[in-house]
Design a protein around this motif. Structure first.
Motif, PDB file in Angstrom:
ATOM      1  N   UNK A 181      42.225  57.334  57.064  1.00 57.37           N
ATOM      2  CA  UNK A 181      42.389  58.746  56.493  1.00 57.37           C
ATOM      3  C   UNK A 181      43.564  58.791  55.248  1.00 57.37           C
ATOM      4  N   UNK A 182      43.420  59.889  54.570  1.00 60.75           N
ATOM      5  CA  UNK A 182      44.123  60.309  53.608  1.00 60.75           C
ATOM      6  C   UNK A 182      45.578  60.212  53.940  1.00 60.75           C
ATOM      7  N   UNK A 183      46.493  59.307  53.469  1.00 57.42           N
ATOM      8  CA  UNK A 183      48.015  59.316  53.644  1.00 57.42           C
ATOM      9  C   UNK A 183      48.627  59.156  52.405  1.00 57.42           C
ATOM     10  N   UNK A 184      49.951  59.081  52.525  1.00 58.32           N
ATOM     11  CA  UNK A 184      50.961  58.656  51.593  1.00 58.32           C
ATOM     12  C   UNK A 184      50.770  57.524  50.908  1.00 58.32           C
TER      13      UNK A 184
ATOM     14  N   UNK B 173      44.990  51.924  40.631  1.00 50.60           N
ATOM     15  CA  UNK B 173      45.154  51.787  41.853  1.00 50.60           C
ATOM     16  C   UNK B 173      43.525  51.583  42.428  1.00 50.60           C
ATOM     17  N   UNK B 174      43.450  50.966  43.755  1.00 47.76           N
ATOM     18  CA  UNK B 174      42.099  50.788  44.158  1.00 47.76           C
ATOM     19  C   UNK B 174      41.214  52.301  44.684  1.00 47.76           C
ATOM     20  N   UNK B 175      42.376  53.116  45.351  1.00 48.00           N
ATOM     21  CA  UNK B 175      41.641  54.433  45.819  1.00 48.00           C
ATOM     22  C   UNK B 175      42.727  55.354  46.012  1.00 48.00           C
ATOM     23  N   UNK B 176      43.480  55.648  45.054  1.00 47.14           N
ATOM     24  CA  UNK B 176      44.754  56.424  44.965  1.00 47.14           C
ATOM     25  C   UNK B 176      44.655  57.720  43.961  1.00 47.14           C
ATOM     26  N   UNK B 177      45.070  58.948  44.426  1.00 45.83           N
ATOM     27  CA  UNK B 177      45.167  59.879  43.910  1.00 45.83           C
ATOM     28  C   UNK B 177      46.292  60.516  43.943  1.00 45.83           C
ATOM     29  N   UNK B 178      46.569  61.382  43.009  1.00 48.62           N
ATOM     30  CA  UNK B 178      47.718  62.380  42.839  1.00 48.62           C
ATOM     31  C   UNK B 178      47.208  63.781  43.084  1.00 48.62           C
ATOM     32  N   UNK B 179      47.851  64.508  44.169  1.00 52.98           N
ATOM     33  CA  UNK B 179      47.270  66.109  44.102  1.00 52.98           C
ATOM     34  C   UNK B 179      47.914  67.051  45.076  1.00 52.98           C
ATOM     35  N   UNK B 180      47.823  68.074  44.861  1.00 51.68           N
ATOM     36  CA  UNK B 180      48.289  69.267  45.958  1.00 51.68           C
ATOM     37  C   UNK B 180      47.141  70.047  46.551  1.00 51.68           C
ATOM     38  N   UNK B 181      47.536  70.108  47.648  1.00 49.82           N
ATOM     39  CA  UNK B 181      46.398  70.627  48.836  1.00 49.82           C
ATOM     40  C   UNK B 181      46.716  72.150  49.118  1.00 49.82           C
ATOM     41  N   UNK B 182      45.840  73.065  48.628  1.00 44.79           N
ATOM     42  CA  UNK B 182      45.864  74.370  48.975  1.00 44.79           C
ATOM     43  C   UNK B 182      47.253  74.988  49.082  1.00 44.79           C
ATOM     44  N   UNK B 183      47.916  75.001  47.751  1.00 42.05           N
ATOM     45  CA  UNK B 183      49.234  75.642  47.665  1.00 42.05           C
ATOM     46  C   UNK B 183      49.030  77.110  47.099  1.00 42.05           C
TER      47      UNK B 183
ATOM     48  N   UNK C 229      42.702  67.060  52.612  1.00 42.68           N
ATOM     49  CA  UNK C 229      43.581  67.197  53.488  1.00 42.68           C
ATOM     50  C   UNK C 229      44.359  65.877  54.155  1.00 42.68           C
ATOM     51  N   UNK C 230      45.648  65.803  53.916  1.00 41.91           N
ATOM     52  CA  UNK C 230      46.381  64.444  54.242  1.00 41.91           C
ATOM     53  C   UNK C 230      46.405  64.383  55.738  1.00 41.91           C
ATOM     54  N   UNK C 231      45.748  63.152  56.116  1.00 38.91           N
ATOM     55  CA  UNK C 231      45.626  63.187  57.451  1.00 38.91           C
ATOM     56  C   UNK C 231      44.201  63.115  58.063  1.00 38.91           C
ATOM     57  N   UNK C 232      43.424  63.311  57.279  1.00 36.98           N
ATOM     58  CA  UNK C 232      41.964  63.646  57.630  1.00 36.98           C
ATOM     59  C   UNK C 232      41.138  62.595  56.510  1.00 36.98           C
ATOM     60  N   UNK C 233      39.870  62.231  56.977  1.00 37.88           N
ATOM     61  CA  UNK C 233      38.889  61.390  56.189  1.00 37.88           C
ATOM     62  C   UNK C 233      38.811  62.054  54.925  1.00 37.88           C
ATOM     63  N   UNK C 234      38.749  61.285  53.778  1.00 40.71           N
ATOM     64  CA  UNK C 234      38.086  61.835  52.455  1.00 40.71           C
ATOM     65  C   UNK C 234      36.745  62.141  52.429  1.00 40.71           C
TER      66      UNK C 234
END
Length: 265
Positions: A232-235, A162-172, A84-89
């Motif tokens: 937290x997870x962010x853009x 990247x060091x700690x990057x992801x690409x993703x979709x969260x609960x669509x 979830x964006x805005x929350x810790x991984x």
């Protein structure tokens, strides 16, 4: 983008192309599994249970210089939350983002009944131009089936360079009608667990070879506690050029991926 075939890669070829080692998820046959429980075969008033619904999910790399680890796609109930964006991984997302390690994510999926089915592609996805001349695909199509309680989709891949990057979709939301199709665009995210040094020694080895070709010069598939951060997870801010990564080579503009979802049965 709705071809019904999947572009697979053998484990040997993936390892040779990426210089992968350890837990880095760069190849092998695709994995698929489904949860089982004691729900009735018929839908109840809340849409739980019921006959299987089958979806084709096509994931395409839209970046000019970022390889993805094989995409992980899960179909789940609304209550499930992988990230979830805005929350810790969580640990599973951290391990994928830092090291390309899918094992904790697979364990999380297997332990979460609300995730009804999931699959992982058999190949990394490189940019469409294939700058590293890897002969790897830039897109793949996966098929998944789940009962009617699976109303949402989550997608995750590591941004390899990247060091700690992801690409993703969260609960669509998933399309409900047979033959209905929806297209989503997925952005890159920094999961906030490691400093963005952009040094090859701190990145997984295929960060070089999948884009520049040849053999990687160092790298690691282990987290470095000295680089740990508590964010937290962010853009994702993108590639700055402060380390070894040239933004002209490894940079990208959002969206990073296209995800097309079609209900086929």
């Amino acid at each position: 983008m709705t071809d019904d075939h999947t572009l697979w890669l053998t484990r040997r070829r993936a390892l040779a192309a990426g210089g992968a080692a350890g837990a880095l998820a760069l190849g092998g046959a695709g994995l698929a599994w489904a949860q089982e429980d004691d729900e009735d075969d018929e839908d109840d008033e809340n849409g739980n249970g019921g006959g299987a619904r089958t979806y084709r999910v096509t994931v395409a790399n839209l970046t000019p210089g970022q390889p993805f680890t094989p995409p992980a796609v899960a179909l789940h109930r609304p209550s499930a939350e992988v990230f979830s964006v805005g929350e810790p991984a969580n640990e599973a997302v951290q391990q994928l983002a830092e090291n390309g390690n899918l094992d904790p994510l697979l364990a999380l999926i297997g332990e979460t009944n609300a995730i009804r089915t999931a699959t992982v592609g058999g190949s990394p996805l490189v940019p469409a131009g294939d700058p590293g001349e890897t002969d790897l695909p830039y897109y793949t199509s996966l098929e998944l089936s789940a009962d009617a309680s699976a109303t949402h989709l989550t997608f995750l891949s590591m941004l390899v360079a990247t060091n700690d990057g992801i690409v993703g979709l969260d609960t669509v939301e998933l399309p409900t009608a047979v033959n209905a199709s929806e297209t989503h665009y997925a952005n890159g995210y920094d999961v906030g667990t490691e400093e963005n040094t952009e040094l090859y020694e701190d990145l997984v080895p295929p960060a070089q070879s999948l884009i520049l070709g040849g053999d990687p010069d160092g790298g690691t598939t282990e987290s470095n506690p000295d680089l740990a951060t508590d964010d937290v997870i962010r853009p994702h801010p993108g590639v700055s050029g402060d380390g070894d990564l040239d933004p002209a080579v490894y940079g990208w503009e959002e969206p990073a991926a296209l995800v097309q979802v079609e209900r086929i049965e």
